[in-house]
Write an enzyme that holds these catalytic residues in place. Structure first.
Site, PDB file in Angstrom:
ATOM      1  N   ALA A   1       0.655  -1.088  -0.080  1.00  7.13           N
ATOM      2  CA  ALA A   1       0.062  -0.089   0.048  1.00  7.13           C
ATOM      3  C   ALA A   1       0.940   1.479   0.004  1.00  7.13           C
ATOM      4  CB  ALA A   1      -0.896   0.013   1.227  1.00  7.13           C
TER       5      ALA A   1
ATOM      6  N   GLU B   1      10.350   3.654   6.425  1.00  6.30           N
ATOM      7  CA  GLU B   1       9.770   2.324   6.799  1.00  6.30           C
ATOM      8  C   GLU B   1      10.913   1.836   7.867  1.00  6.30           C
ATOM      9  OE1 GLU B   1       8.210  -0.310   5.545  1.00  6.30           O
ATOM     10  OE2 GLU B   1       9.758  -1.577   6.468  1.00  6.30           O
TER      11      GLU B   1
ATOM     12  N   SER C   1       8.620  -2.590  -0.598  1.00  4.25           N
ATOM     13  CA  SER C   1       7.963  -3.151  -2.144  1.00  4.25           C
ATOM     14  C   SER C   1       8.428  -4.738  -2.345  1.00  4.25           C
ATOM     15  CB  SER C   1       8.661  -2.332  -3.094  1.00  4.25           C
ATOM     16  OG  SER C   1       7.691  -2.453  -4.212  1.00  4.25           O
TER      17      SER C   1
ATOM     18  N   ALA D   1       7.109  -8.988  -2.409  1.00  6.86           N
ATOM     19  CA  ALA D   1       5.808  -9.807  -2.492  1.00  6.86           C
ATOM     20  C   ALA D   1       5.661 -10.716  -1.357  1.00  6.86           C
ATOM     21  CB  ALA D   1       5.869 -10.557  -3.816  1.00  6.86           C
TER      22      ALA D   1
ATOM     23  N   CYS E   1       3.092 -12.319  -0.555  1.00 10.86           N
ATOM     24  CA  CYS E   1       2.496 -13.534  -1.000  1.00 10.86           C
ATOM     25  C   CYS E   1       3.517 -14.512  -1.660  1.00 10.86           C
ATOM     26  CB  CYS E   1       1.555 -13.133  -1.924  1.00 10.86           C
ATOM     27  SG  CYS E   1       0.127 -11.947  -1.453  1.00 10.86           S
TER      28      CYS E   1
ATOM     29  N   ARG F   1      12.677   7.106  -9.274  1.00 14.26           N
ATOM     30  CA  ARG F   1      11.309   7.579  -9.121  1.00 14.26           C
ATOM     31  C   ARG F   1      11.238   8.920  -8.205  1.00 14.26           C
ATOM     32  NH1 ARG F   1       7.725   3.504 -10.817  1.00 14.26           N
ATOM     33  NH2 ARG F   1       6.285   5.179 -10.556  1.00 14.26           N
TER      34      ARG F   1
ATOM     35  N   VAL G   1       8.315   4.923  12.884  1.00 12.29           N
ATOM     36  CA  VAL G   1       7.311   6.051  13.643  1.00 12.29           C
ATOM     37  C   VAL G   1       6.648   5.593  14.703  1.00 12.29           C
ATOM     38  CG1 VAL G   1       5.326   7.516  12.953  1.00 12.29           C
ATOM     39  CG2 VAL G   1       6.867   6.936  11.136  1.00 12.29           C
TER      40      VAL G   1
ATOM     41  N   ASN H   1      -2.524  -3.037  -2.786  1.00 12.71           N
ATOM     42  CA  ASN H   1      -2.047  -2.276  -3.934  1.00 12.71           C
ATOM     43  C   ASN H   1      -3.236  -1.301  -4.732  1.00 12.71           C
ATOM     44  OD1 ASN H   1      -1.749  -2.400  -7.110  1.00 12.71           O
ATOM     45  ND2 ASN H   1       0.062  -3.164  -6.186  1.00 12.71           N
TER      46      ASN H   1
ATOM     47  N   TYR I   1     -15.364 -21.754 -25.733  1.00  9.23           N
ATOM     48  CA  TYR I   1     -14.977 -23.343 -25.583  1.00  9.23           C
ATOM     49  C   TYR I   1     -14.164 -23.983 -26.641  1.00  9.23           C
ATOM     50  CZ  TYR I   1     -16.096 -28.194 -26.732  1.00  9.23           C
ATOM     51  OH  TYR I   1     -15.707 -29.736 -27.149  1.00  9.23           O
TER      52      TYR I   1
END
Lengths: 451, 451
Positions: B17, B38, B44, B46, B48, B76, B86, B307, B428
Site C-alpha cells: 500500500a 519504513e 516493496s 511480494a 505473498c 522515481r 514512527v 495495492n 469453448y
C-alpha cells in the site's frame, strides 16, 4: 409451434444441436415421442475433439462419443434412426420424405442439419488425397490416410483459422511436415495482429511453416496418390491436403420447405428457435443466432451455440417458454502451446453496428513474474469511446487465457464499461495470477489508471 | 485532505500500500516531495511469494522484491528512508515523531502500517523455534531455521487457512514432515465443506497430516532448540512451529492520533482513503475497505486491496478525485495441486446482510473429459433466492479454477443474476474448457436448466 399438435417430435440430424433438442424434449415432456433421423451411422460426437484424436492425444475415437445411439434408444427412450437421410420436408402435411424412400410424420420438426465445408473454388477439391474435416466420416477418412502415411510425409493445410492451426499442431504430433497457407494477410485472420503475433511466433517455433497472402489455384493428382497444389502459380507436391477454409450452413432442406433464410443463407430463427414455417424449428450450425451486442441475427456456427440452441428448441417443441440468451461470438483455440480467442466485437464490426470503437492492448504475466512457468498473456479490449462500454476482447497466451475470455464474456453480458471492469476485485495468488492481471491492466489503461 | 497544504507527502510503511501510494502520488504530481518511512530495511516486496521462496520454488529472495529502495530514490525521486520507525503522529502540528528521535513534517500523511500476526493466546509464542510469517524479516528468520534443519525434521503448522496450507505444501518441498492443526472443524474453514473437500483430499495425498477441531494450549522449550506443543492436552515435540493463525491491523499509531477505527480495530477510511483526521489517509492492511455487496466497511486484508487502496490514497493526496471501487472479498490459494478460493459472500454473511441466500454446487471438468489432464472443478454459488442475484462463489480444482473466480467477480460487480450468468456465451475448446463449464452448470442448475 403448437405444442398440442399431434405426432412426434422429429429431429433431423443427430449431433450437438439435434441430440440436445431430443434429450431436452424428453426431459420436458416424457410422453411425447421423439424421433431422430441421422443420415450417418454416428450421433452425439464431439467434432471439436477430432484434431486431438487425429493427433493421437485422444486414444480412442469412441472417447469422442458422448453417448451412442443405443444409449439414447434404451436409456432415454429416443427413437434414433441411423442411416436415415431426409430429402425433403412437406410442411403442409407435416411429414419428412426420406432419401431412401418412405415418410415420417411429425408434430414438430427440428432441423439440426449442421454445416458442410466451404471448399475453395479451385479444381481438384474432390481428389482422394484432399480432405476436409467436418463430420465423423470425414475424420475417419483423414485418420485412415494418416495411418497410411505411417508418421511421415508432408501435408498442405489450406486455411489458418482456428481449425487449421489446431490441425497443424496435431498433424505435427503425427510426425508430418506441415505447410500452412492462408489467403488473408496473417495467420488467424479473425485476431487483431497484436493478438495474432504470439500465435505466429509459436508456430514458427513448432514444426510447421506458413505462408500468408497466397493464392491456391488448383489441386491435381500426382503419382502414388499424392496431390499437386498450385500455390501462387508454383506447383508443389504433398502427401495430403487438408482444406480448412470454413463452412456453410446445410439449409437446403429447410429453405426448400419455405423457411426464410438469414445471414449467409442460414435458416432464420427467432430466439425460441422457430423458423418462419409453422411447426418447424431449427438449431445449431444450420441456423442463425441472435447476437447480444449487435442485437440482430448472425450466422456464427459454434458447438456452444448448437448445444444451447438445441436445448431451447427442445423446450419450445414442448410448449415451454424459453428464449435463447444470444451469443457474443466467443471462441477459443489452442495451437503450439498458445491459447487464443475472441469474445464480442472487433473494431470493424463495432463501427458497422454504430459504435465509436477504440482499443487498448496490454501484455502481462499470467502469474507472479517470480513464479516458475509464468507466461505472457496479451489482452486486447475494444470499447465504445464515448461511453466506455466494453464491446469485445481478444486474448493470446498460456492456457489460462481462455478463462480470461470467460471473465470478458461475463462483462459483455452485463454491459460493463472498461472502468467498471478495471475496478473488479479479482482474486490473486502468486501461482495462479499476477497482482494486476493483464485483463485488469488493459481495462485500467483504457481509463488512464495503468502504465 | 487539502491538496494545497504545504509540506511533503509522508508515507508510513514501504510495502504494497505504501509504495503504491508513493509511486502514484509521484505520477499525479511530480512536484510534490514524497517521503517513505519504513522501519525495516526492506520495501516493496511480494509477501505473498514468501511460501514459494521458502519452499525453494523461487530461487532468490530478491526475486520477490519488485523494486528496491535505491530504485525508488534514484529512478522515481521518492525519498525512501529505511530503518525509520514512527512512534507517533501529531495531527495538529502535522508531523510524525520517530522512534529513534527526530520529527518529519508532513502536508499529507498516508498510514500504510500493515498488519501483524494474531498470535494464539498461549504461553511460548515467543520461543526461538516458534515462527510467524508476516514481513521480510520474519521470512528471513524462518528461511534460516529451515536451512539449519537441512531438509529434515518435523514442523507443526498451527492454522489451516490459505497461508497455513501454502506453507504446508512448501515445507513439504523442503523435506519436512508437516503436522497441521486447526481449531475449527475443517481445513480452510472459510470454504464451504463441499469446496474444502478436494483440498483435504489433496492434503491427505501429500506429505502432511492434519487434525481439525483441536486445541493448542501451550508451547514450551524442548532440548536442542526444539519446541514442545501441547495439543489437546498431549505434548508433542517438533523441530519448528509455524503460527498461521491470522493477522490484526497495525492501527495503533493512527488510533493514537485520533483516527476513528472500524471493524476489527482497523483505521476507518472512506472510499478516497481518508481517515477521520484531516490530513491523514490510510491504505492497505491497517485500514478498512468498502465492500461492494455488503455496502459497508469491512476489514479483510489482502494484497490486491492494499495495492489498489495505495493508488487511491496517492491520488487523493494529490487532490485527484478517485474512489476505491470496493472489494468483493476475493481470495485464492493453491496447495498440493488444488487451487481454491472465494469471491463475494457465503450464506451466513449474506443472511446477516439481509439477503435470503440459497446455494447450488456442481462439479465438472476443467476441459473436455476425453482430453489428457482433465481435472475436476467444484463450483459453489450463493444467490438471493427471491431475486436470483448472485452473492458469492467458491471454487476448488485445477489451476484454471482461479480464473473462474475472476468471471464470478465480474458477475458480482455487475450484480448479475444466476440466470444471466447461466446464459453467458463463453468460449469453448476441448483443451481449455468443457462444452458446459462447471460454472455454467452451477448457474444453470440454480435456474433449473441443468441436471
Amino acid at each position: 409451434v403448437d405444442p398440442g399438435t399431434d405426432g412426434p417430435l422429429v429431429v433431423v440430424g443427430g449431433d450437438a444441436a439435434g441430440m440436445s433438442a431430443a434429450a431436452e424434449a424428453r426431459r420436458c415432456d416424457p410422453r411425447r415421442p421423439v424421433v431422430v433421423l441421422e443420415r450417418s451411422e454416428h450421433v452425439s460426437y464431439a467434432a471439436c475433439g477430432f484434431p486431438y484424436w487425429l493427433g493421437g492425444l485422444v486414444d480412442e475415437r469412441d472417447d469422442l462419443v458422448a453417448h451412442d445411439a443405443a444409449y439414447f434408444r434404451e436409456r432415454r427412450g429416443i427413437d434414433v434412426r441411423l442411416g436415415h437421410e431426409v430429402a425433403a420436408v412437406d410442411p403442409e402435411a407435416r411429414r419428412v420424405e426420406l432419401a431412401g424412400g418412405g415418410r415420417v410424420p411429425y408434430g414438430v420438426l427440428v432441423l439440426a442439419t449442421g454445416a458442410r465445408p466451404a471448399l475453395p473454388d479451385v479444381p481438384g477439391t474432390d481428389l482422394p488425397g484432399v480432405h476436409a474435416l467436418r463430420d465423423m466420416s470425414s475424420a475417419i477418412a483423414l485418420g485412415a490416410a494418416l495411418d497410411r502415411l505411417e508418421g511421415g510425409g508432408s501435408a498442405l493445410l489450406v486455411g489458418c483459422g482456428p481449425i487449421g492451426l489446431e490441425m497443424a499442431e496435431n498433424l505435427c504430433r503425427r510426425g508430418l511436415r506441415i505447410h500452412l497457407i492462408e489467403a488473408a494477410d496473417q495467420l488467424a485472420p479473425a485476431l487483431h495482429p497484436d493478438v495474432a503475433a504470439p500465435v505466429a511466433h509459436a508456430l514458427r517455433e513448432g514444426c510447421a511453416t506458413s505462408r500468408v497472402d497466397v493464392d491456391l489455384s488448383a489441386l491435381r493428382p500426382a503419382p502414388a496418390g499424392r496431390v499437386e497444389a498450385v500455390v501462387d502459380g508454383v506447383p508443389e507436391v504433398h502427401d495430403l491436403v487438408l482444406l480448412a477454409t470454413g463452412i456453410v450452413p446445410n439449409a437446403g432442406i429447410g429453405a426448400a420447405a419455405g423457411c426464410r433464410t438469414g445471414p449467409r443463407g442460414a435458416l432464420a430463427v427467432d430466439r425460441a428457435c422457430r423458423t418462419s414455417v409453422p411447426g418447424i424449428l431449427a438449431a445449431g450450425d444450420c441456423a442463425t443466432a441472435w447476437h447480444r451486442i449487435l442485437e440482430r441475427d448472425v450466422w456464427q456456427p459454434l458447438a456452444t451455440t448448437a448445444n444451447r440452441q438445441g436445448r431451447v428448441a427442445g423446450r419450445t417443441a414442448c410448449g415451454r417458454e424459453d428464449l435463447f440468451p444470444g451469443i457474443l461470438g466467443s471462441w477459443v483455440s489452442e495451437a503450439f502451446g498458445v491459447t487464443f480467442g475472441v469474445t464480442g466485437l472487433d473494431e470493424p464490426a463495432a463501427a458497422e453496428a454504430g459504435f465509436r470503437p477504440t482499443a487498448v492492448a496490454r501484455t502481462g504475466r499470467d502469474r507472479s513474474g517470480y513464479m516458475p512457468g509464468a507466461t505472457e498473456v496479451c489482452v486486447r479490449l475494444v470499447y465504445d469511446a464515448p461511453t466506455g462500454r466494453l464491446l469485445g476482447g481478444q486474448t493470446a497466451g498460456g492456457r489460462d487465457s481462455a478463462n480470461r475470455l470467460r471473465a470478458l464474456a461475463v462483462a459483455l453480458t452485463a454491459r460493463l464499461t472498461v472502468g467498471e471492469l478495471a475496478g473488479v476485485d479479482a482474486a490473486y495468488a502468486p501461482p495462479v495470477s499476477a497482482l494486476r492481471d493483464p485483463l485488469e491492466l488493459a481495462a485500467a489503461a483504457a481509463v488512464g489508471d495503468a502504465p
